[in-house]
Design a protein around this motif. Structure first.
Motif, PDB file in Angstrom:
ATOM      1  N   ASP A 164       0.775  -1.469   0.107  1.00 35.08           N
ATOM      2  CA  ASP A 164      -0.006  -0.033  -0.253  1.00 35.08           C
ATOM      3  C   ASP A 164       1.039   1.202   0.044  1.00 35.08           C
ATOM      4  OD1 ASP A 164      -2.244  -1.525  -0.077  1.00 35.08           O
ATOM      5  OD2 ASP A 164      -2.443  -1.505   2.054  1.00 35.08           O
ATOM      6  N   GLU A 165       0.098   2.425  -0.447  1.00 34.97           N
ATOM      7  CA  GLU A 165       1.095   3.698  -0.394  1.00 34.97           C
ATOM      8  C   GLU A 165       1.737   4.001   1.001  1.00 34.97           C
ATOM      9  OE1 GLU A 165       0.230   8.173  -1.976  1.00 34.97           O
ATOM     10  OE2 GLU A 165      -1.334   6.870  -1.433  1.00 34.97           O
ATOM     11  N   ARG A 166       1.010   3.762   1.953  1.00 38.96           N
ATOM     12  CA  ARG A 166       1.674   4.011   3.292  1.00 38.96           C
ATOM     13  C   ARG A 166       3.027   3.228   3.580  1.00 38.96           C
ATOM     14  NH1 ARG A 166      -2.802   0.729   4.640  1.00 38.96           N
ATOM     15  NH2 ARG A 166      -2.396  -0.923   6.391  1.00 38.96           N
ATOM     16  N   HIS A 167       2.893   1.907   2.943  1.00 39.85           N
ATOM     17  CA  HIS A 167       4.140   1.120   3.077  1.00 39.85           C
ATOM     18  C   HIS A 167       5.177   1.530   2.327  1.00 39.85           C
ATOM     19  CE1 HIS A 167       0.963  -2.140   4.386  1.00 39.85           C
ATOM     20  NE2 HIS A 167       1.541  -1.444   5.482  1.00 39.85           N
ATOM     21  N   GLU A 168       4.961   2.187   1.028  1.00 43.89           N
ATOM     22  CA  GLU A 168       5.893   2.282   0.025  1.00 43.89           C
ATOM     23  C   GLU A 168       6.698   3.923   0.222  1.00 43.89           C
ATOM     24  OE1 GLU A 168       4.364   1.760  -3.688  1.00 43.89           O
ATOM     25  OE2 GLU A 168       4.352  -0.471  -3.585  1.00 43.89           O
ATOM     26  N   GLU A 183       8.488  17.468   4.007  1.00 41.59           N
ATOM     27  CA  GLU A 183       7.757  16.784   3.163  1.00 41.59           C
ATOM     28  C   GLU A 183       7.260  15.639   4.121  1.00 41.59           C
ATOM     29  OE1 GLU A 183       9.057  13.310   0.334  1.00 41.59           O
ATOM     30  OE2 GLU A 183      10.427  15.061   0.166  1.00 41.59           O
ATOM     31  N   VAL A 184       6.077  15.634   3.928  1.00 37.60           N
ATOM     32  CA  VAL A 184       5.133  14.606   4.820  1.00 37.60           C
ATOM     33  C   VAL A 184       4.444  13.596   3.976  1.00 37.60           C
ATOM     34  CG1 VAL A 184       3.211  14.501   6.362  1.00 37.60           C
ATOM     35  CG2 VAL A 184       4.458  16.864   6.282  1.00 37.60           C
ATOM     36  N   SER A 185       4.409  12.402   4.377  1.00 41.94           N
ATOM     37  CA  SER A 185       3.989  10.965   3.831  1.00 41.94           C
ATOM     38  C   SER A 185       2.323  11.346   3.613  1.00 41.94           C
ATOM     39  CB  SER A 185       4.281   9.716   4.712  1.00 41.94           C
ATOM     40  OG  SER A 185       5.565   9.720   5.048  1.00 41.94           O
ATOM     41  N   LYS A 186       1.901  11.201   2.362  1.00 44.64           N
ATOM     42  CA  LYS A 186       0.600  11.423   2.123  1.00 44.64           C
ATOM     43  C   LYS A 186      -0.339  10.763   3.199  1.00 44.64           C
ATOM     44  CE  LYS A 186       1.610  11.883  -2.966  1.00 44.64           C
ATOM     45  NZ  LYS A 186       1.288  11.180  -4.336  1.00 44.64           N
ATOM     46  N   TRP A 187      -0.162   9.547   3.568  1.00 42.26           N
ATOM     47  CA  TRP A 187      -0.948   9.224   4.387  1.00 42.26           C
ATOM     48  C   TRP A 187      -1.196   9.194   5.649  1.00 42.26           C
ATOM     49  CZ3 TRP A 187       0.376   5.630   8.631  1.00 42.26           C
ATOM     50  CH2 TRP A 187       1.674   5.442   8.754  1.00 42.26           C
TER      51      TRP A 187
END
Length: 253
Positions: A46-50, A66-70
């Protein structure tokens, strides 16, 4: 001794082991990407893992973090924690059949190893101590085997203390019936002779936003469904997420 294998032959051998020898090599046909996925399922994609978690610590060329999207982009503190335990130790709920042996530990404490009231107090203190390791500066309030009015006062008090910051509400319902499909959990009357339904809508209205909920009870997925329905109808302060609105987590069997 074994014959030496060239790097090209080794790579070709490995490719055949996954894809097959192909049309030119005879034998089994090459595996399609779909077939490869079935034979070698992939996890944590998933996006949060990548997404890179180190991005929050590194500044970009524009000077912004820069902040992770999730992840939530706004920093928020959990200022108040409401712990509600509905255990009624010694009396099993009518809709839960507990076989022997079965799991009975609460916060690593056997509730049947001591007097019911002492066990209830010990479990409440143990749960608070576990949360304090995560957030030692929050203000904690306990309600043990409460009534509807007790829960209302607790939630309103926690929201008043937290102001615009986050409130965390933990509900343990292993001593009451399962949540209902109508969006209700259970508490007690003053004499502990009846189970009283408590609407998720009321609970969220008293707790306010932002907030996060942990429901540790049987059938907790029904509570999450109720929160999703509230979000669809604008009942979570206009937002169903864990930021401006409420986030719900479910546990239990």
């Amino acid at each position: 001794g074994r014959d030496a294998v060239s790097p090209q032959e080794l790579a070709h051998s490995r490719e055949n082991s996954v894809h097959g020898p192909g049309a030119s090599g005879g034998g089994y046909p090459a595996l399609t990407p779909e077939m490869q996925l079935v034979s070698c399922p992939m996890f944590f994609c998933d996006e949060r893992h990548e997404a890179s978690d180190t991005g929050a610590e590194l500044a970009t060329t524009s000077g912004e973090e820069e902040v992770s999207k999730w992840r939530m982009k706004d920093r928020m503190k959990t200022m108040s924690v409401a712990l509600i335990l509905c255990l009624n130790i010694g009396v099993d709920p009518p809709d839960v059949l507990k076989i022997s042996p079965c799991a009975r530990m609460q916060c690593w404490i056997n509730p049947l190893s001591m007097q019911p009231q002492k066990a209830l107090d010990a479990i409440g203190k143990a749960l608070q101590a576990q949360y304090e390791r995560w957030q030692p500066r929050a203000k904690y309030k306990l309600q043990l085997d409460p009534t509807v009015e007790d829960v209302k006062k607790l939630c309103i008090s926690c929201r008043r203390n937290a102001k615009n910051e986050r409130v965390l509400l933990h509900y343990n319902g292993h001593g009451v019936p399962r949540p209902t499909v109508n969006g209700e959990v259970w508490v007690f009357n003053k004499s502990y002779t009846q189970y009283i339904p408590l609407s998720i809508y009321d609970l969220q209205a008293w707790t306010g936003n932002p907030s996060i909920y942990v429901f540790d009870c049987s059938g907790a997925g029904l509570v999450v469904n109720s929160f999703l329905q509230l979000a669809e109808h604008g009942g979570l302060g206009g937002s169903g997420g864990g930021g401006g609105g409420g986030g719900a987590g479910a546990g239990g069997g």
